[in-house]
Design a protein around this motif. Sequence first.
Motif, PDB file in Angstrom:
ATOM      1  N   ASP A 138      46.269  25.743  37.134  1.00 42.11           N
ATOM      2  CA  ASP A 138      46.839  25.263  35.786  1.00 42.11           C
ATOM      3  C   ASP A 138      46.793  23.896  35.679  1.00 42.11           C
ATOM      4  O   ASP A 138      46.552  23.205  36.943  1.00 42.11           O
ATOM      5  CB  ASP A 138      48.117  25.639  35.768  1.00 42.11           C
ATOM      6  CG  ASP A 138      48.573  27.272  36.048  1.00 42.11           C
ATOM      7  OD1 ASP A 138      49.643  27.169  36.517  1.00 42.11           O
ATOM      8  OD2 ASP A 138      48.088  27.912  35.289  1.00 42.11           O
ATOM      9  N   ALA A 189      46.477  24.113  30.269  1.00 39.10           N
ATOM     10  CA  ALA A 189      45.521  24.985  30.299  1.00 39.10           C
ATOM     11  C   ALA A 189      45.640  25.899  31.421  1.00 39.10           C
ATOM     12  O   ALA A 189      46.343  25.379  32.759  1.00 39.10           O
ATOM     13  CB  ALA A 189      44.179  24.516  30.378  1.00 39.10           C
ATOM     14  N   ARG A 190      45.330  26.834  31.511  1.00 39.54           N
ATOM     15  CA  ARG A 190      45.349  27.967  32.734  1.00 39.54           C
ATOM     16  C   ARG A 190      43.997  28.717  32.718  1.00 39.54           C
ATOM     17  O   ARG A 190      43.421  29.088  31.703  1.00 39.54           O
ATOM     18  CB  ARG A 190      46.469  28.968  32.501  1.00 39.54           C
ATOM     19  CG  ARG A 190      46.483  30.051  33.545  1.00 39.54           C
ATOM     20  CD  ARG A 190      47.770  30.661  33.745  1.00 39.54           C
ATOM     21  NE  ARG A 190      48.917  30.097  34.182  1.00 39.54           N
ATOM     22  CZ  ARG A 190      50.094  30.072  33.939  1.00 39.54           C
ATOM     23  NH1 ARG A 190      50.441  31.447  33.311  1.00 39.54           N
ATOM     24  NH2 ARG A 190      51.081  29.261  34.225  1.00 39.54           N
ATOM     25  N   ILE A 191      43.568  29.065  34.124  1.00 37.13           N
ATOM     26  CA  ILE A 191      42.232  29.645  34.270  1.00 37.13           C
ATOM     27  C   ILE A 191      42.705  30.933  35.227  1.00 37.13           C
ATOM     28  O   ILE A 191      43.514  30.512  36.587  1.00 37.13           O
ATOM     29  CB  ILE A 191      41.184  29.093  34.706  1.00 37.13           C
ATOM     30  CG1 ILE A 191      39.788  29.803  35.079  1.00 37.13           C
ATOM     31  CG2 ILE A 191      41.486  28.101  35.775  1.00 37.13           C
ATOM     32  CD1 ILE A 191      38.635  29.177  34.913  1.00 37.13           C
ATOM     33  N   THR A 204      39.591  34.148  32.815  1.00 35.94           N
ATOM     34  CA  THR A 204      40.104  34.084  31.568  1.00 35.94           C
ATOM     35  C   THR A 204      40.849  32.698  31.490  1.00 35.94           C
ATOM     36  O   THR A 204      41.644  32.108  32.439  1.00 35.94           O
ATOM     37  CB  THR A 204      40.993  35.299  31.019  1.00 35.94           C
ATOM     38  OG1 THR A 204      42.091  35.602  32.031  1.00 35.94           O
ATOM     39  CG2 THR A 204      40.259  36.734  31.078  1.00 35.94           C
ATOM     40  N   THR A 205      41.022  32.268  30.126  1.00 34.65           N
ATOM     41  CA  THR A 205      41.729  30.975  30.053  1.00 34.65           C
ATOM     42  C   THR A 205      42.666  31.018  28.687  1.00 34.65           C
ATOM     43  O   THR A 205      42.598  31.667  28.156  1.00 34.65           O
ATOM     44  CB  THR A 205      40.757  29.941  29.651  1.00 34.65           C
ATOM     45  OG1 THR A 205      39.933  30.286  28.544  1.00 34.65           O
ATOM     46  CG2 THR A 205      39.501  29.555  30.910  1.00 34.65           C
ATOM     47  N   ASN A 206      43.732  30.168  29.015  1.00 31.26           N
ATOM     48  CA  ASN A 206      44.769  29.819  28.060  1.00 31.26           C
ATOM     49  C   ASN A 206      44.883  28.415  27.727  1.00 31.26           C
ATOM     50  O   ASN A 206      44.765  27.591  28.885  1.00 31.26           O
ATOM     51  CB  ASN A 206      46.089  30.643  28.544  1.00 31.26           C
ATOM     52  CG  ASN A 206      45.838  32.228  28.318  1.00 31.26           C
ATOM     53  OD1 ASN A 206      45.978  32.521  29.285  1.00 31.26           O
ATOM     54  ND2 ASN A 206      46.185  32.800  27.142  1.00 31.26           N
ATOM     55  N   TYR A 207      45.362  28.152  26.799  1.00 31.00           N
ATOM     56  CA  TYR A 207      45.531  26.672  26.292  1.00 31.00           C
ATOM     57  C   TYR A 207      46.694  26.512  25.677  1.00 31.00           C
ATOM     58  O   TYR A 207      46.995  27.359  24.623  1.00 31.00           O
ATOM     59  CB  TYR A 207      44.331  26.191  25.382  1.00 31.00           C
ATOM     60  CG  TYR A 207      42.845  25.900  26.503  1.00 31.00           C
ATOM     61  CD1 TYR A 207      42.073  27.126  25.949  1.00 31.00           C
ATOM     62  CD2 TYR A 207      42.775  25.139  27.106  1.00 31.00           C
ATOM     63  CE1 TYR A 207      40.806  27.294  26.691  1.00 31.00           C
ATOM     64  CE2 TYR A 207      41.378  24.933  27.876  1.00 31.00           C
ATOM     65  CZ  TYR A 207      40.286  26.240  27.903  1.00 31.00           C
ATOM     66  OH  TYR A 207      39.378  26.286  28.435  1.00 31.00           O
ATOM     67  N   THR A 246      38.816  21.682  27.916  1.00 28.23           N
ATOM     68  CA  THR A 246      38.184  22.973  28.389  1.00 28.23           C
ATOM     69  C   THR A 246      38.506  23.131  30.021  1.00 28.23           C
ATOM     70  O   THR A 246      38.309  22.242  30.727  1.00 28.23           O
ATOM     71  CB  THR A 246      36.592  23.323  28.336  1.00 28.23           C
ATOM     72  OG1 THR A 246      36.302  23.071  27.018  1.00 28.23           O
ATOM     73  CG2 THR A 246      36.144  24.471  28.897  1.00 28.23           C
ATOM     74  N   ILE A 247      38.952  24.150  30.394  1.00 26.62           N
ATOM     75  CA  ILE A 247      39.394  24.431  31.951  1.00 26.62           C
ATOM     76  C   ILE A 247      38.263  25.202  32.624  1.00 26.62           C
ATOM     77  O   ILE A 247      37.797  26.124  31.840  1.00 26.62           O
ATOM     78  CB  ILE A 247      40.774  25.008  32.171  1.00 26.62           C
ATOM     79  CG1 ILE A 247      41.144  24.831  33.726  1.00 26.62           C
ATOM     80  CG2 ILE A 247      40.619  26.363  31.686  1.00 26.62           C
ATOM     81  CD1 ILE A 247      42.451  25.322  33.995  1.00 26.62           C
ATOM     82  N   SER A 248      37.858  24.877  33.736  1.00 30.51           N
ATOM     83  CA  SER A 248      36.589  25.421  34.399  1.00 30.51           C
ATOM     84  C   SER A 248      37.105  25.504  35.915  1.00 30.51           C
ATOM     85  O   SER A 248      37.561  24.571  36.069  1.00 30.51           O
ATOM     86  CB  SER A 248      35.374  24.857  34.043  1.00 30.51           C
ATOM     87  OG  SER A 248      35.143  23.694  34.320  1.00 30.51           O
TER      88      SER A 248
END
Length: 115
Positions: free
Chosen positions: A35, A49-51, A56-59, A68-70
């Motif tokens: 996160d 944000a979480r990956i 899968t991601t959440n914002y 954008t999280i990566s």
Amino acid sequence: QVQLVESGGGLVQPGGSLRLSCAASGISSSIYPSDWYRQAPGKQRELVARIRSGGTTNYADSVKGRFTISRDNAKNTVYLQMNNLKPEDTAVYYCHITVLLIHYWGQGTQVTVSS
């Protein structure tokens, strides 16, 4: 020993971009959800944000479409690309990983959006 080290913060004008990095050691960040949180002065820390391990991601609603999280599994690093930054994005940004109910935090990196 698990360590998370953030980098990439700084001063940027409104509408600008920054990319934050979180380098993990002592753990494979690809296995656990990672996160990005932020905390502005006088406010509570909030999830940005979480990956998840599957990618899968959440914002947070406030950053959808702009952040954008990566992750790069080979480098054991999680990134947060921040575009179209606004003054209200000004905060200390923290990397966070939970491993077996233990919370690990980085030291934080300051992001200031100002003209």
